[in-house]
Scaffold this active site. Structure first.
Site, PDB file in Angstrom:
ATOM      1  N   ASP A 262       0.682  -1.075  -0.006  1.00 34.69           N
ATOM      2  CA  ASP A 262      -0.006   0.302   0.034  1.00 34.69           C
ATOM      3  C   ASP A 262       0.770   1.009  -0.025  1.00 34.69           C
ATOM      4  O   ASP A 262       2.035   1.318   0.476  1.00 34.69           O
ATOM      5  CB  ASP A 262      -0.943   0.004   1.330  1.00 34.69           C
ATOM      6  CG  ASP A 262      -2.462   0.880   0.874  1.00 34.69           C
ATOM      7  OD1 ASP A 262      -2.110   1.674  -0.166  1.00 34.69           O
ATOM      8  OD2 ASP A 262      -3.110   0.697   1.803  1.00 34.69           O
TER       9      ASP A 262
HETATM   10  C1  BGC Z   1      -5.085   3.091   0.064  1.00 33.06           C
HETATM   11  C2  BGC Z   1      -5.070   1.885  -1.076  1.00 33.06           C
HETATM   12  C3  BGC Z   1      -5.041   2.975  -2.319  1.00 33.06           C
HETATM   13  C4  BGC Z   1      -3.624   3.574  -2.533  1.00 33.06           C
HETATM   14  C5  BGC Z   1      -3.287   4.200  -3.683  1.00 33.06           C
HETATM   15  C6  BGC Z   1      -3.823   4.089   0.085  1.00 33.06           C
HETATM   16  O1  BGC Z   1      -3.766   5.166   0.790  1.00 33.06           O
HETATM   17  O2  BGC Z   1      -5.055   2.645   1.246  1.00 33.06           O
HETATM   18  O3  BGC Z   1      -6.388   1.670  -1.050  1.00 33.06           O
HETATM   19  O4  BGC Z   1      -5.104   2.048  -3.487  1.00 33.06           O
HETATM   20  O5  BGC Z   1      -3.680   4.443  -1.535  1.00 33.06           O
HETATM   21  O6  BGC Z   1      -4.097   5.509  -3.849  1.00 33.06           O
END
Ligand code: BGC
Length: 752
Positions: A262
């Site tokens: 993530d």
């Molecule tokens: C989120 C993810 C997301 C990623 C990219 C993170 O803050 O937890 O779900 O895909 O950002 O935007």
């Protein structure tokens, strides 16, 4: 580079499939020989370039060898607007407006594998139009907390329902030649301290509840990539968790693809390299130069890097890159997807209560629509998972269009101030009089008076309450589930003015209805229901279609009734020390790695205890005999359904149940039939009952159909913590067939 999914050796494998089907993950290895040749031609630097972000939403290929970069897009309910290469700020494109599909909890309320597949396919097609290879979704974490900030993105509190929808969403996306990146692996059930919280969970609960949706999408659906979550599980960050990534995901489930941390969720070079991460998103401070340095010192081997690159290239070869001159040449949102979004929206709406007010009667000639949520657009906000929708029909627009066709007059008043939450741009010069300063700001007497005047002058009042994406959002959990900004005072005043009232809740998660319920002869859960949400809602309210959504989670009477609260597990010791927020603070970004580490070491160490174990959602409420406001699986129709002639047997490795389902009404209607299992005289500890099978069935007026449901015996197993393996407890099962978890119509018993 061409997509080569079925070379000759694989055809041989497929031929053998008559006896043994090829596990979907094995398909990913089809190009391994070719991939190994490519790896042999790569320099170490080129390989390491592939292990971290290139831009905020891409990771590198190798141009010299014709390997394209991998392009990612959020997910999970629409292809996110194009951002700047170095961050999330808009790139200002004009063709990147996408279809806003109903959010996760709305999709789950359809209880439809078929719709989950179509939804995934719509997303997958739009990703291709935008030149994206990987969708950062589906988001399948179990809704453990009613206050969870991302409940709206997630599917259900139940693993069987979540797993089925995760599987079909995955199949739909990948059927279009796009990869999913299923997230957030695993046990990311709270936003509070999500970047550092250590989830303490027992193995049985982990396996039976929290890993199930991932397992099905990966093992049966062949999900090509997985996003390790921000949090820790039993001591280790998910992006370097040996048990989750190497033992379970790759070892037991046979995962052959790649893992992508993530954003900001990678924490070390050695941990990530040794314990299962392929790509650091974003940045290269761990999986860039330090990897090269570690190989030089002998701490890591180049073979390990090769293995990671092989796993990345498997996805790259399975997903054909979209040529740059083909991507983004048409609008992302396409009519075909908009149609799917409408179909899902129509089947997601849940009729929670109806004392004869709905569908709207012919005598109603004037409707007062009250509440800002009737005009609220829900496509964006809530941080990451927003969509720049090509269009979005609000509830008021949907109602006005249908009312005009029927010659019904509609009036509107905002009724309450909405909570604006954090602002990403400069503050407006003039404060907006319709914005509240606090979530618990009391009702505004002038707005209430205006709304009451309209209510008195109408034949029917439709009150729109609920939350918004400043209240339910990624990055934080709700403080409570109370209706915000004086909505309770308002709805009471409206009911006093005109008791012919329908309340529609526009939210992604459950709300506390103790005040609203007694003053609402009808209640509808309207969700954040996508680009066609307003059209779908109007069709249900006016009775063009019968409502058929069912709750994918429990609405507790009050927050304290729900398991993690009742046991003091949440927030418990899990607040404080939000590493994620910290890591993106401008001053922290400027720090040296050593300074940053010192700061991290000094943070409190939040812990989340899952002592409620597998008693999540209705498993808790049923076992403890706590009556919820609305139970899991609940949802009314405009017709009655009858269930008759239930028969149950065990045949081969399945429990089979059949019965007759009839639509006793005079309109087309869908019923979602649900089969729960209660163990009789068990020696193992079980919840009172568990969902094991379900089906959405469409019936014409008066039609009767034979319905068959099957439970694979494997789904009846439990995780035996003594043997550390799945086990089937033989014995007597009571099969409970019904229309909701608290509306069981027929029962039967079998012995397994
Ligand atoms: C989120 C993810 C997301 C990623 C990219 C993170 O803050 O937890 O779900 O895909 O950002 O935007």
């Amino acid at each position: 580079m061409k997509r080569i999914l079925f070379p000759s050796f694989l055809l041989v494998l497929l031929a053998l499939a008559c006896t043994k089907p090829v596990p979907p993950q094995e398909l990913l290895t089809a190009n391994d020989a070719k991939i190994n040749d490519i790896i042999a031609q790569m320099t170490l630097e080129e390989k390491v370039e592939m292990l971290h972000s290139k831009t905020n939403m891409s990771s590198a290929g190798v141009e010299r060898l014709g390997i394209a970069d991998i392009h990612y897009a959020d997910g999970p309910f629409g292809i996110r607007e194009e951002g700047q290469p170095n961050g999330f700020m808009s790139a200002g494109w004009t063709l990147d407006s996408a279809t806003y599909f109903p959010t996760g909890s709305a999709l789950a309320a359809t209880w439809s594998e078929d719709l989950a597949f179509k939804y995934g396919a719509g997303m997958g097609r739009e990703a291709r139009l935008r030149g994206k290879d990987v969708i950062l979704g589906p988001a399948v974490n179990i809704q453990r907390l009613p206050v969870g900030g991302r409940t709206y993105e997630y599917l259900s509190e139940d693993p069987i329902l979540s797993a089925a929808l995760a599987l079909y969403y995955t199949k739909g996306v990948q059927d279009q030649g796009t990869a999913v990146c299923i997230k957030h692996f695993a046990v990311n059930n709270q936003e509070t301290s999500r970047g550092s919280v250590d989830v303490k969970i027992d193995e049985r609960t982990l396996r039976e509840i929290y890993l199930k949706p991932f397992e099905r999408a990966i093992v049966e659906g062949g999900a090509m990539s997985v996003m390790p979550a921000y949090n820790k599980v039993n001591g280790d960050y998910c992006s370097e968790n040996e048990h989750l990534l190497n033992e379970i995901l790759r070892g037991e489930w046979g995962f052959k693809g790649m893992t992508v941390s993530d954003w900001g969720g990678t924490h070390s070079t050695m941990g990530a390299m040794l314990h299962g991460l392929n790509v650091q998103m974003t940045g290269s401070n761990y999986l860039g130069q330090p990897v090269i340095d570690s190989i030089a010192t002998g701490a890591l081997t180049e073979e390990l890097v090769d293995e990671k690159v092989r796993q990345i290239l498997r996805l790259r070869f399975a997903v054909e890159p979209v040529p740059a001159d083909v991507a983004n040449t048409v609008m992302t949102s396409q009519p075909e997807s908009q149609k799917i979004a409408r179909e899902v929206a129509e089947k997601a709406i849940v009729l929670l209560k109806n004392q004869g007010v709905l569908p709207i009667r012919e005598e109603v000639k004037k409707i007062a629509v009250i509440g800002q949520n009737a005009v609220l657009k829900t496509q964006s906000g809530g941080m990451g998972a927003g969509v720049k929708a090509l269009y979005e029909i609000t509830p008021l627009e949907g109602i006005c269009t249908r009312a005009a066709e029927k010659g019904v007059e509609v009036t509107y008043a905002p009724g309450y101030k909405n909570f604006p939450g954090r602002r990403w741009g400069p503050a407006p010069a003039e404060p907006n009089p319709l914005e509240a300063a606090a979530i618990d700001e009391p009702a505004d007497p002038a707005l209430v008076a205006e709304a009451v005047a309209l209510a008195k002058d109408a034949d029917l009042v439709i009150f729109f309450g609920g939350t918004n994406k400043n209240i339910e959002t990624e990055g934080s959990d709700r403080k409570d589930i109370k209706l915000p900004c004086g909505q309770e005072t308002l709805v009471q005043a409206l009911y006093e003015a005109n008791p012919n009232l329908v309340s529609v809740l526009i939210s992604g998660g459950p709300t506390d209805l103790q005040v609203l319920e007694p003053v609402s002869p009808a209640i509808v859960q309207g969700w954040w229901n996508g680009t066609e949400g307003g059209t779908a809602l109007a069709k249900v309210l006016f009775g063009d279609i019968a409502p058929s959504g069912k709750l994918p989670f429990t609405f507790p009477v009050k927050l304290e009734d729900s398991p993690a609260y009742a046991l003091g597990n949440f927030p418990g010791n899990s607040a404080g020390g939000d590493l994620f927020t910290l890591m993106f603070r401008p001053d922290v970004l400027k720090m040296s790695p050593a300074e940053r580490q010192a700061l991290i070491d000094a943070l409190p160490k939040p812990v989340s205890e899952y002592t409620e174990r597998f008693y999540v959602g209705y498993r808790w409420f049923d076992t403890r005999a706590i009556k919820p406001m609305y139970a899991f699986g609940h949802g009314l129709s405009y017709v009655d359904f009858s269930y008759e002639g239930m028969k149950a047997s065990v045949s081969g490795n399945k429990v089979k149940v059949s019965f007759q389902l009839a639509n006793e009404g005079d309109m087309d209607a869908d019923e979602v039939v649900q089969l729960y299992v209660h163990r009789v005289g068990a020696s193992v500890e079980w919840p009172e009952k568990e969902l094991k099978a379900f089906q959405r069935v469409s019936l014409l007026p008066g039609q009767r159909k034979k319905v068959t449901l099957e439970i694979p015996l494997d789904d009846l197993r439990y995780w035996n913590e003594e043997t550390n393996a799945w086990d089937l407890e033989h014995g007597q099962l009571q099969l409970l067939l019904g229309s909701a978890s608290d509306d069981i119509r027929q029962t039967a018993e079998v012995t397994i």
